[in-house]
Structures are given as structure tokens and as C-alpha cells.
Design a protein around this motif. Structure first.
Motif, short mmCIF file in Angstrom:
data_model
loop_
_atom_site.label_atom_id
_atom_site.label_comp_id
_atom_site.label_asym_id
_atom_site.label_seq_id
_atom_site.Cartn_x
_atom_site.Cartn_y
_atom_site.Cartn_z
N ARG A 144 75.39 17.00 68.84
CA ARG A 144 74.98 15.76 68.17
C ARG A 144 73.88 15.97 67.14
N HIS A 145 73.12 17.09 67.23
CA HIS A 145 71.99 17.31 66.32
C HIS A 145 72.15 18.64 65.58
N VAL A 146 71.46 18.75 64.45
CA VAL A 146 71.39 20.03 63.73
C VAL A 146 70.63 21.02 64.60
N PRO A 147 71.11 22.26 64.76
CA PRO A 147 70.40 23.24 65.59
C PRO A 147 68.94 23.38 65.18
N PRO A 148 68.03 23.49 66.15
CA PRO A 148 66.59 23.50 65.85
C PRO A 148 66.16 24.59 64.87
N PHE A 149 66.70 25.81 65.03
CA PHE A 149 66.26 26.88 64.15
C PHE A 149 66.74 26.66 62.71
N ARG A 150 67.94 26.06 62.57
CA ARG A 150 68.43 25.76 61.23
C ARG A 150 67.57 24.68 60.59
N THR A 151 67.16 23.67 61.38
CA THR A 151 66.25 22.65 60.86
C THR A 151 64.94 23.27 60.43
N PHE A 152 64.44 24.22 61.24
CA PHE A 152 63.20 24.90 60.90
C PHE A 152 63.33 25.67 59.59
N LEU A 153 64.44 26.39 59.41
CA LEU A 153 64.63 27.18 58.20
C LEU A 153 64.69 26.30 56.96
N HIS A 160 74.07 23.29 55.73
CA HIS A 160 74.88 22.70 56.80
C HIS A 160 74.44 21.26 57.06
N LEU A 161 74.38 20.48 55.99
CA LEU A 161 73.94 19.09 56.10
C LEU A 161 75.15 18.19 56.31
N ASP A 162 75.49 17.95 57.54
CA ASP A 162 76.58 17.03 57.83
C ASP A 162 76.01 15.76 58.43
N GLY A 163 76.85 14.96 59.03
CA GLY A 163 76.39 13.69 59.58
C GLY A 163 75.33 13.84 60.66
N ARG A 164 75.23 15.03 61.27
CA ARG A 164 74.22 15.25 62.30
C ARG A 164 72.81 15.17 61.76
N LEU A 165 72.66 15.43 60.45
CA LEU A 165 71.33 15.39 59.84
C LEU A 165 70.67 14.04 60.06
N ARG A 183 60.53 10.36 67.53
CA ARG A 183 60.73 10.49 68.98
C ARG A 183 60.54 11.95 69.37
N PRO A 184 59.34 12.45 69.25
CA PRO A 184 59.07 13.88 69.49
C PRO A 184 59.48 14.31 70.90
N GLY A 185 60.07 15.48 70.98
CA GLY A 185 60.44 16.04 72.28
C GLY A 185 61.87 15.76 72.68
N THR A 186 62.48 14.69 72.14
CA THR A 186 63.83 14.35 72.56
C THR A 186 64.86 15.36 72.07
N LEU A 187 64.64 15.92 70.87
CA LEU A 187 65.59 16.90 70.34
C LEU A 187 65.62 18.15 71.22
N ALA A 188 64.45 18.68 71.56
CA ALA A 188 64.39 19.87 72.40
C ALA A 188 64.96 19.58 73.79
N LYS A 189 64.65 18.40 74.31
CA LYS A 189 65.15 18.03 75.64
C LYS A 189 66.68 17.94 75.64
#
Length: 378
Positions: free
Chosen positions: A91-100, A61-66, A76-82
Motif C-alpha cells: 500500500r505504501h512506497v518502500p521506505p528506502f525508496r522514499t528516503f532516496l 517509481h511514483l505511482d498511486g502509492r505516493l 501520522r508518524p510511525g504508522t508507515l514503519a508499523k
């Protein structure tokens, strides 16, 4: 590839003709994607390369959000979770998908490195086995061992002389100085004996070393044997102590086995970090376990991606890479806690230390478990 293509407008805008219906559910189209079933209404008769790229895009699921996710993930650690906790989901790739994806890349690189190390180990043992039957190769190996022993003896002797001088300065009585002299006399004698064992008969030393190497075993010095503190007993070959002793005599095979187990079980660090964050912020009632899970996903994604990058480096640069990560990772954790939870500087420092210790101890226990599992293969 698909995500990069989105930066340059690879997809042309699709406008349905008046009255055109979705081929899947026959709902009248209002745009490229059917609002009822979500199917893409653009032409599906594409060339094979496009199908391959679309398959990769579907898997990751690599679209422009990547490209809007990776920079803040690293810098910029912490901004994605916030953002995710505040409802900014699209606007961002879901965190668990990024983790996988990060975990998959880490395992892929680790498996490649494991295979490479296994081949190197096998090649090394085969070379040693062949060299045993070649007198010229044995002599060359003996000359190399002698040269290495001379260099090591000079280096270790110089270090011992410096340490001896420093310890004698610190000694305040004649009895303490006598103890220092006796201690260093034994140390010098041990170094001399180790050197003499090679210098007296380089061919015998080379033959012994090649025999051990051909069996995947290492030469053990007195210090290593004393640390292990137990001897291998053929009668008790099935006991845990015997297996541990045999495994420690095969350090390369042991490390290869542990690494093979370790990177596969590294996924367990995600729930461990989630629970640790939950305990550290148990007093912050507005944060739920799901929120801590999001933060842990981002941190573990960073750790897996950076470790995968370092493992992909040449062997000469890998040590420097892990040195950088040793410094960068705690800084990253500190900045994540500041960004995601809004912790103060002092609070974030304390929590970073606690989280670092918790995950390190957990990983150490994990490695200990892996070690016990690994020795069963010896």
C-alpha cells in the motif's frame, strides 16, 4: 505527475484478447501485466510526453502509492514503519525508496541554493571592487556605514544602560557596585570608540570595508578577535591555526564551503540514527536492526523533505521555516516512537531526548569534521 494522474484514472483498463501473448516471453496473458515476466502488455507506441512521464515514473517509481504515503509520513508518524513491519508492503512506497527520493530532492534544492549563494558572493565582491574606483560610490557607502553605526550605537548603548541598571540592583556591596561601574565604563568606551572610528572619517571606513569585501573578507571587531585568541602569522601560513584564522576572516566563503560539504554528507545521518534506535530499543528483542532502519528511513525522509521545502522558501521566510522545524522535528520523533514501537509517553519522551541529543552531537561532530576539511581550501 504520473502519481497524480493515477488519482484521476489516467490509465484505461487493459483487457487482452483471447490467446494474446506477451511480446517479451510469449506467455499467454491473463491481464495487462504478464504474470511470468511482469512486462506491461498495453500499447507501447505512445507520444513523446508520455515517454518522458514514464521515465520519471521509472526513476522515482511514483505511482498511486505516493499519495497514500506522504500524508502519514508527515502527519501520522510511525504508522508507515508499523505497517511495513507488520507485512503491509504493497500500500505504501518502500521506505528506502522514499528516503532516496527525499535525499535527492534535498541535495537538488541545496545545490541550487549553494549555486545561488556563490553567485551572490561573487557579485558582492565584484561590486565592492568596482565601487573602490568610484568616489561617489565610496561616499554613498560611507554615508550608509555612518547611518548604520549611529543606529547600532544608540541600540547598544540603550541595552548596556538597562543591563547596567539591573546589575547595580543585584550588587549587594559598594565593592560589587564599583566593579559593575568599571565593567560598564569599559563597555561604553568600546562602543563609543567603534562609533567614533566610523564617524571621524566615513570615507576611510568605507574604503576599508570595501577593500575587505572585495577580497571576500569581513570586518572583525575586538570581541571576535579575542574569541579567536590567535593572530594570523604569514610565516606559518600553511599551519592549521593559520588556515583556521584565514577561514574565519572569510566567513561567507567558509559558510558556503561548509554548506556545500554538509548537505552532501547528510546521508551519514541515516546509519547514525539507525544505530541510535538499535541502542535505545536493544531490550526489545522482537525488533531487529532492519526494523530500526525502516523507522530511521521514515524519520530522515521527513527531515530531508521538510528541510528541502524550507530551503526553497524566500530568504525572508526561511528563518521562520527553520524555527517551525526546530519545534516540529522533536514532536515528530516523539510521535514516531509512539506509533512505530508503541512506547509509553514517558519512555518516548526520554528516548526522544536521547535520540535528539545523539543525532545533534553526531551532526556537530560531522560539522566539525567538515570545518577542518573546509579550512584546507583557504
Amino acid at each position: 505527475m504520473d502519481g497524480l494522474g493515477s488519482l484521476f484514472g489516467r490509465h484505461k483498463a487493459f483487457v487482452p484478447e483471447p490467446g494474446q501473448k506477451c511480446l517479451n516471453c510469449e506467455t499467454e496473458l491473463q491481464g495487462r501485466f504478464c504474470y511470468a515476466c511482469g512486462q506491461d502488455a498495453s500499447n507501447h507506441h505512445r507520444h513523446i510526453l508520455h515517454m518522458i512521464v514514464d521515465s520519471i515514473e521509472s526513476l522515482f517509481h511514483l505511482d498511486g502509492r505516493l499519495w497514500r504515503t506522504l500524508p502519514p509520513l508527515f502527519f501520522r508518524p510511525g504508522t508507515l514503519a508499523k505497517d511495513y513491519m507488520s507485512g503491509k508492503l504493497a500500500r505504501h512506497v518502500p521506505p528506502f525508496r522514499t528516503f532516496l527520493v527525499a535525499l535527492l530532492l534535498f541535495i537538488f534544492v541545496s545545490e541550487g541554493l549553494t549555486h545561488h549563494l556563490a553567485k551572490e558572493f561573487e557579485h558582492k565582491t565584484e561590486e565592492a571592487a568596482h565601487a573602490l574606483h568610484d568616489p561617489a560610490a565610496v561616499k554613498a557607502h560611507g554615508d550608509a556605514l555612518l547611518k548604520s553605526a549611529q543606529a547600532d550605537y544608540a541600540k547598544e548603548t540603550a541595552a548596556l544602560q538597562k543591563e547596567r541598571a539591573d546589575d547595580l540592583k543585584d550588587a549587594t556591596s559598594s565593592e560589587e557596585k564599583a566593579l559593575v561601574e568599571a565593567s560598564y565604563t569599559r563597555a561604553f568606551a568600546a562602543e563609543k570608540a567603534e562609533y567614533d572610528a566610523v564617524a571621524a572619517d566615513p570615507i576611510a571606513a568605507a574604503t576599508h570595508d570595501l577593500e575587505l569585501t572585495s577580497k571576500g573578507m569581513a570586518v572583525l571587531d575586538d570581541e571576535e578577535i579575542s574569541v579567536r585568541s590567535f593572530a594570523y602569522d604569514e610565516k606559518g601560513a600553511g599551519s592549521l591555526k593559520a588556515k583556521i584564522n584565514k577561514a574565519l576572516k572569510n566567513p561567507e566563503a567558509l559558510m558556503l564551503t561548509m554548506f556545500g560539504w554538509g548537505h552532501r554528507l547528510a546521508v551519514l545521518l541515516l546509519p547514525l540514527m539507525t544505530l541510535a534506535l538499535g541502542l535505545l530499543y536493544v531490550y526489545r528483542k522482537r525488533f531487529y536492526l532492519f526494523d530500526h532502519f525502516l523507522v530511521a528511513c521514515n524519520m530522515m525522509s521527513f527531515i530531508f523533505l521538510t528541510n528541502a521545502l524550507v530551503l526553497a522558501l524566500p530568504a525572508e521566510a526561511m528563518e521562520w521555516g527553520f524555527g517551525v522545524l526546530t519545534i516540529w522535528t522533536p514532536i515528530y520523533i516523539f510521535m514516531t516512537l509512539r506509533g512505530a514501537y508503541g512506547s509509553g509517553i514517558l519512555g518516548a519522551l526520554i528516548k526522544t531526548l536521547l535520540l535528539w541529543l545523539t543525532t545533534t552531537i553526531s551532526f556537530a561532530l560531522l560539522v566539525a569534521g567538515i570545518f577542518l576539511v573546509s579550512v584546507n581550501g583557504f
